[in-house]
Design a protein around this motif. Sequence first.
Motif, mmCIF file in Angstrom:
data_model
loop_
_atom_site.group_PDB
_atom_site.id
_atom_site.type_symbol
_atom_site.label_atom_id
_atom_site.label_comp_id
_atom_site.label_asym_id
_atom_site.label_seq_id
_atom_site.Cartn_x
_atom_site.Cartn_y
_atom_site.Cartn_z
ATOM 1 N N VAL A 12 77.508 44.801 3.485
ATOM 2 C CA VAL A 12 78.610 44.111 2.808
ATOM 3 C C VAL A 12 78.631 42.574 3.016
ATOM 4 C CG1 VAL A 12 79.945 44.168 4.995
ATOM 5 C CG2 VAL A 12 81.118 44.406 2.975
ATOM 6 N N GLN A 13 79.365 42.023 2.185
ATOM 7 C CA GLN A 13 79.302 40.462 2.268
ATOM 8 C C GLN A 13 80.288 40.086 3.390
ATOM 9 O OE1 GLN A 13 80.244 38.829 -1.740
ATOM 10 N NE2 GLN A 13 78.064 39.200 -2.320
ATOM 11 N N PRO A 14 79.952 38.784 3.880
ATOM 12 C CA PRO A 14 81.218 38.137 4.752
ATOM 13 C C PRO A 14 82.574 38.380 4.117
ATOM 14 C CG PRO A 14 79.259 36.782 4.803
ATOM 15 C CD PRO A 14 78.826 37.727 3.698
ATOM 16 N N GLY A 15 83.493 38.733 5.020
ATOM 17 C CA GLY A 15 85.024 39.027 4.503
ATOM 18 C C GLY A 15 85.156 40.532 4.022
ATOM 19 N N GLY A 16 84.182 41.093 3.914
ATOM 20 C CA GLY A 16 84.550 42.459 3.114
ATOM 21 C C GLY A 16 84.780 43.467 4.441
ATOM 22 N N SER A 17 84.807 44.727 3.961
ATOM 23 C CA SER A 17 85.394 45.599 4.888
ATOM 24 C C SER A 17 84.448 47.049 4.987
ATOM 25 C CB SER A 17 86.769 46.168 4.586
ATOM 26 O OG SER A 17 87.861 45.265 4.795
ATOM 27 N N LEU A 18 84.441 47.596 6.017
ATOM 28 C CA LEU A 18 83.715 49.132 6.051
ATOM 29 C C LEU A 18 84.376 49.698 6.944
ATOM 30 C CD1 LEU A 18 79.940 47.867 6.520
ATOM 31 C CD2 LEU A 18 80.926 49.048 4.589
ATOM 32 N N THR A 19 84.239 51.188 6.857
ATOM 33 C CA THR A 19 84.877 51.946 7.915
ATOM 34 C C THR A 19 83.752 53.045 8.309
ATOM 35 O OG1 THR A 19 87.125 51.926 6.756
ATOM 36 C CG2 THR A 19 86.515 53.955 7.865
ATOM 37 N N LEU A 20 83.604 53.103 9.562
ATOM 38 C CA LEU A 20 82.802 54.183 10.277
ATOM 39 C C LEU A 20 83.487 55.244 10.634
ATOM 40 C CD1 LEU A 20 80.738 51.693 12.450
ATOM 41 C CD2 LEU A 20 80.046 52.397 10.242
ATOM 42 N N SER A 21 82.822 56.488 10.615
ATOM 43 C CA SER A 21 83.591 57.962 11.261
ATOM 44 C C SER A 21 82.791 58.528 11.963
ATOM 45 C CB SER A 21 83.871 58.728 9.798
ATOM 46 O OG SER A 21 84.483 58.285 8.795
ATOM 47 N N CYS A 22 83.230 59.308 12.839
ATOM 48 C CA CYS A 22 82.445 60.087 13.875
ATOM 49 C C CYS A 22 83.206 61.384 14.266
ATOM 50 C CB CYS A 22 82.634 59.129 15.161
ATOM 51 S SG CYS A 22 81.637 59.830 16.564
ATOM 52 N N GLU A 23 82.437 62.506 14.017
ATOM 53 C CA GLU A 23 83.105 63.848 14.103
ATOM 54 C C GLU A 23 83.086 63.833 15.640
ATOM 55 O OE1 GLU A 23 84.265 66.154 12.217
ATOM 56 O OE2 GLU A 23 84.416 67.203 14.094
ATOM 57 N N THR A 24 84.361 64.284 15.858
ATOM 58 C CA THR A 24 84.626 64.511 17.485
ATOM 59 C C THR A 24 85.474 65.991 17.730
ATOM 60 O OG1 THR A 24 86.625 63.068 17.360
ATOM 61 C CG2 THR A 24 84.779 61.846 17.953
ATOM 62 N N SER A 25 85.246 66.803 16.891
ATOM 63 C CA SER A 25 86.210 68.141 17.062
ATOM 64 C C SER A 25 85.880 68.741 18.292
ATOM 65 C CB SER A 25 85.971 68.896 15.964
ATOM 66 O OG SER A 25 84.544 69.179 15.801
ATOM 67 N N ALA A 26 84.716 68.396 19.036
ATOM 68 C CA ALA A 26 84.547 69.369 20.109
ATOM 69 C C ALA A 26 84.988 68.234 21.511
ATOM 70 C CB ALA A 26 82.950 69.467 20.253
ATOM 71 N N TYR A 27 85.547 67.172 21.083
ATOM 72 C CA TYR A 27 86.092 66.137 22.219
ATOM 73 C C TYR A 27 87.361 65.692 22.069
ATOM 74 C CZ TYR A 27 81.044 66.462 22.227
ATOM 75 O OH TYR A 27 79.488 67.063 22.240
ATOM 76 N N THR A 28 88.303 66.637 21.583
ATOM 77 C CA THR A 28 89.562 66.115 21.135
ATOM 78 C C THR A 28 90.512 65.467 22.354
ATOM 79 O OG1 THR A 28 90.361 68.260 21.541
ATOM 80 C CG2 THR A 28 89.827 67.760 19.147
ATOM 81 N N HIS A 29 89.992 66.025 23.634
ATOM 82 C CA HIS A 29 90.753 65.777 24.806
ATOM 83 C C HIS A 29 90.037 64.702 25.621
ATOM 84 C CE1 HIS A 29 93.843 68.512 23.863
ATOM 85 N NE2 HIS A 29 93.067 69.615 23.970
ATOM 86 N N ARG A 30 88.959 64.128 25.080
ATOM 87 C CA ARG A 30 88.264 63.160 25.701
ATOM 88 C C ARG A 30 88.405 61.929 25.352
ATOM 89 N NH1 ARG A 30 82.547 66.174 26.558
ATOM 90 N NH2 ARG A 30 83.184 68.340 26.952
ATOM 91 N N SER A 31 88.082 60.825 26.230
ATOM 92 C CA SER A 31 88.174 59.493 25.655
ATOM 93 C C SER A 31 87.118 59.262 25.030
ATOM 94 C CB SER A 31 88.314 58.520 26.920
ATOM 95 O OG SER A 31 89.424 58.843 27.472
ATOM 96 N N VAL A 32 87.175 58.188 23.841
ATOM 97 C CA VAL A 32 86.052 57.980 22.851
ATOM 98 C C VAL A 32 85.952 56.237 22.667
ATOM 99 C CG1 VAL A 32 86.036 60.248 21.565
ATOM 100 C CG2 VAL A 32 87.512 58.300 20.921
ATOM 101 N N ALA A 33 85.015 56.073 22.056
ATOM 102 C CA ALA A 33 84.727 54.494 22.015
ATOM 103 C C ALA A 33 83.476 54.341 20.825
ATOM 104 C CB ALA A 33 84.033 53.969 23.177
ATOM 105 N N TRP A 34 83.466 53.073 20.537
ATOM 106 C CA TRP A 34 82.640 52.472 19.634
ATOM 107 C C TRP A 34 81.836 51.402 20.372
ATOM 108 C CZ3 TRP A 34 81.142 54.878 15.131
ATOM 109 C CH2 TRP A 34 82.305 55.657 14.548
ATOM 110 N N PHE A 35 80.733 51.365 20.160
ATOM 111 C CA PHE A 35 79.779 50.437 20.678
ATOM 112 C C PHE A 35 78.936 49.782 19.726
ATOM 113 C CE2 PHE A 35 79.921 50.528 25.209
ATOM 114 C CZ PHE A 35 80.919 51.601 25.654
ATOM 115 N N ARG A 36 78.093 48.623 20.094
ATOM 116 C CA ARG A 36 77.219 48.287 18.865
ATOM 117 C C ARG A 36 76.213 47.594 19.637
ATOM 118 N NH1 ARG A 36 80.747 43.318 16.265
ATOM 119 N NH2 ARG A 36 80.858 41.782 17.892
ATOM 120 N N GLN A 37 74.790 47.685 18.871
ATOM 121 C CA GLN A 37 73.781 46.838 19.482
ATOM 122 C C GLN A 37 73.035 46.078 18.388
ATOM 123 O OE1 GLN A 37 71.151 49.440 21.821
ATOM 124 N NE2 GLN A 37 70.115 47.681 22.585
ATOM 125 N N ALA A 38 72.949 44.906 18.203
ATOM 126 C CA ALA A 38 72.260 44.016 17.231
ATOM 127 C C ALA A 38 70.708 43.960 17.944
ATOM 128 C CB ALA A 38 72.864 42.619 17.527
#
Length: 124
Positions: A12-38
């Motif tokens: 995407v170009q600077p200023g644009g938008s994106l959405t990430l999704s993650c299937e967590t049906s087996a972890y509905t009662h658990r804490s979740v997070a997003w991390f990144r690594q450049a």
Amino acid sequence: QEQLVQSGGGSVQPGGSLTLSCETSAYTHRSVAWFRQASGKEREHVASVQAYSGTTDYNDSVKGRFTISRDSPKTTLYLQMNDLKPDDSAMYYCAAALSGFVSRPLRATSYPVWGSGSQVTVSS
């Protein structure tokens, strides 16, 4: 080994938008997070949500631009990314804890279950 299924990402170009999704049906009662690594950098916390309270934490660099959320059944975890910058370019990973509360939500070691990653590239 358990692994979360991710989708989304792309270029995407600077200023644009994106959405990430993650299937967590087996972890509905658990804490979740997003991390990144450049490339050449350590993995860093982006955003997280505690399952027991709904409390969210964000990396200062993404506050006001990124939003972590889960759908009502808590089967899918999202990361809505707006006003993207070149410094946001990285491989993004979703992660799940073993419980609804983690004492150190910003630490990658608090989450033993990980997704395979989604590449996000921001450039003009």
